[in-house]
Design a protein around this motif. Sequence first.
Motif, PDB file in Angstrom:
ATOM      1  N   PRO A 189      -8.106  -6.591  -1.021  1.00  0.00           N
ATOM      2  CA  PRO A 189      -6.662  -6.172  -0.524  1.00  0.00           C
ATOM      3  C   PRO A 189      -6.643  -4.732  -0.916  1.00  0.00           C
ATOM      4  O   PRO A 189      -7.092  -4.385  -2.405  1.00  0.00           O
ATOM      5  N   PRO A 190      -6.533  -3.778  -0.287  1.00  0.00           N
ATOM      6  CA  PRO A 190      -6.193  -2.452  -0.679  1.00  0.00           C
ATOM      7  C   PRO A 190      -4.957  -2.327  -1.693  1.00  0.00           C
ATOM      8  O   PRO A 190      -4.235  -3.103  -1.544  1.00  0.00           O
ATOM      9  N   VAL A 229       0.873  -1.354   0.041  1.00  0.00           N
ATOM     10  CA  VAL A 229       0.082  -0.086  -0.135  1.00  0.00           C
ATOM     11  C   VAL A 229       0.924   1.445  -0.065  1.00  0.00           C
ATOM     12  O   VAL A 229       0.422   2.332   0.138  1.00  0.00           O
ATOM     13  N   THR A 230       2.053   1.137  -0.393  1.00  0.00           N
ATOM     14  CA  THR A 230       3.359   2.238  -0.487  1.00  0.00           C
ATOM     15  C   THR A 230       3.656   2.469  -1.625  1.00  0.00           C
ATOM     16  O   THR A 230       4.544   1.255  -2.316  1.00  0.00           O
ATOM     17  N   GLN A 271      -6.212   0.164   6.900  1.00  0.00           N
ATOM     18  CA  GLN A 271      -5.924  -0.446   5.708  1.00  0.00           C
ATOM     19  C   GLN A 271      -6.295  -2.237   5.790  1.00  0.00           C
ATOM     20  O   GLN A 271      -6.893  -2.906   5.170  1.00  0.00           O
ATOM     21  N   ALA A 272      -5.864  -2.572   7.143  1.00  0.00           N
ATOM     22  CA  ALA A 272      -6.297  -3.946   7.457  1.00  0.00           C
ATOM     23  C   ALA A 272      -7.904  -4.234   7.522  1.00  0.00           C
ATOM     24  O   ALA A 272      -8.322  -5.154   7.127  1.00  0.00           O
ATOM     25  N   HIS A 297      -5.604   9.007  -0.215  1.00  0.00           N
ATOM     26  CA  HIS A 297      -5.882   8.419   0.808  1.00  0.00           C
ATOM     27  C   HIS A 297      -7.216   7.395   0.250  1.00  0.00           C
ATOM     28  O   HIS A 297      -7.965   7.784  -0.520  1.00  0.00           O
ATOM     29  N   PRO A 298      -7.367   6.289   0.855  1.00  0.00           N
ATOM     30  CA  PRO A 298      -8.353   5.207   0.327  1.00  0.00           C
ATOM     31  C   PRO A 298      -9.698   5.643   0.442  1.00  0.00           C
ATOM     32  O   PRO A 298     -10.496   5.414  -0.244  1.00  0.00           O
ATOM     33  N   THR A 299      -9.878   6.523   1.789  1.00  0.00           N
ATOM     34  CA  THR A 299     -11.625   6.741   2.194  1.00  0.00           C
ATOM     35  C   THR A 299     -11.659   8.375   2.444  1.00  0.00           C
ATOM     36  O   THR A 299     -12.596   8.683   2.790  1.00  0.00           O
TER      37      THR A 299
END
Length: 424
Positions: free
Chosen positions: A239-240, A166-167, A229-230, A247-249
């Motif tokens: 999985p992200p 995720v990085t 993320q988890a 940012h995801p959200t």
Amino acid sequence: MAEVSTTPQRHALSGLRVLDLTRILAGPWATQVLADMGAEVIKIERPGAGDDTRSWGPPNMIDDAGRDHGAAYFHAANRGKKSVAVDIAHPDGQRLVRALAAQADVVVENFKVGGLAKYGLDYASLSAIKPDLVYCSITGFGQTGPYADQAGYDFLVQGMGGMMSVTGQADGTPGAEPMKTGVALTDLLTGLYAVIGILSALRHRDATGQGQHVDMSLLDVQVATLANQATNFLATGTPPVRMGNAHPTIVPYQVFPTSDGHIILAVGNDGQFARFCETAGAPELARDPRFATNPGRVTHRETLIPLLERLIAGRRLDDWIAALNKAKVPAGPINDIGRVFADPHVQARGMRTAPRTPDGHHLAGVASPLKLSQTPAIPPTAAPMLGHDTFAVLSGLLAGQDLNLEQLLAQGVIAGPPEDDAAR
């Protein structure tokens, strides 16, 4: 429950003695935090070599008199400690360390699983000598499980534990590949969790008189600190993925190019988004049903972000920061580390310090971020020269145990500092 003392003490962990059998980063980071808060930390090092990071330079630390104090990496994680050089592979060295453990509250080690048992320095051996001992082991994969015998390193665990997934830039964009963080974050977080575990075990010891074994795993910590993320994965089964600086959200919550640099825009709620749009001269965006709420902005991210990129690119970085700060919209620059230490707020918070060497000179250093009103961190002392405290610690704590330190020195079981360092 143990009776609470009303005797004032200057530092939170004054009177606590820690025997430090760690090296590299995760373990030394934990024991440095304990030292910062007033614990006496006795670092056991191999004669002639010491902690591996003593040779991880340049750059080296130079004091205000121009003298070289060794690799900067070592100084990053070992301030405020005492160095005792003892060969634990020698039976006499093992006896010395066991005698020191008998007078310690805490032992911290990061050897491979079972690696200290052959020296009689494992938890079972030392707890038999001192049942109320708190013994913390830090390993890559913990004391149990199918990977327990494997060596674990921060970089490896960042990959295995999901951080690198995720990085980095998103697939299909320039420079896209999994990336580690710019510092050994898994090691540092494990060190911090180790301190929490140690202090929790000490609370239990004070209440019951019982010590215990604290089992810290880099992989456990990396999985735990995947945080949202988890839980996003556990909530969806998906999985992200890597999203660069997005940012995801939360949208907009990422880096944008200005006309002369890059700005971080960290909009955390709808009110902030409305104020951003007003400041940007596009109030209609905040009224658009697609963008009025954060769920809408997340859903329509691919439409909104290009609109914002065009708006933000037309003005200078400093103009944006001034305007957005005035509007109370979280935004800021991306500082290099030089600008970090030049920042007036960082300076006002005292985050640059000058650890004192034994002869009264000073090095540059980073301060503890722990600020307690009644029991502050100790004034920083520099990381020790190898073996600097060998004779003082052994003759002091083990007085009356019929030690012949000169003979042990001649046999190579112990060592003091190099002659040029001892003369300082």
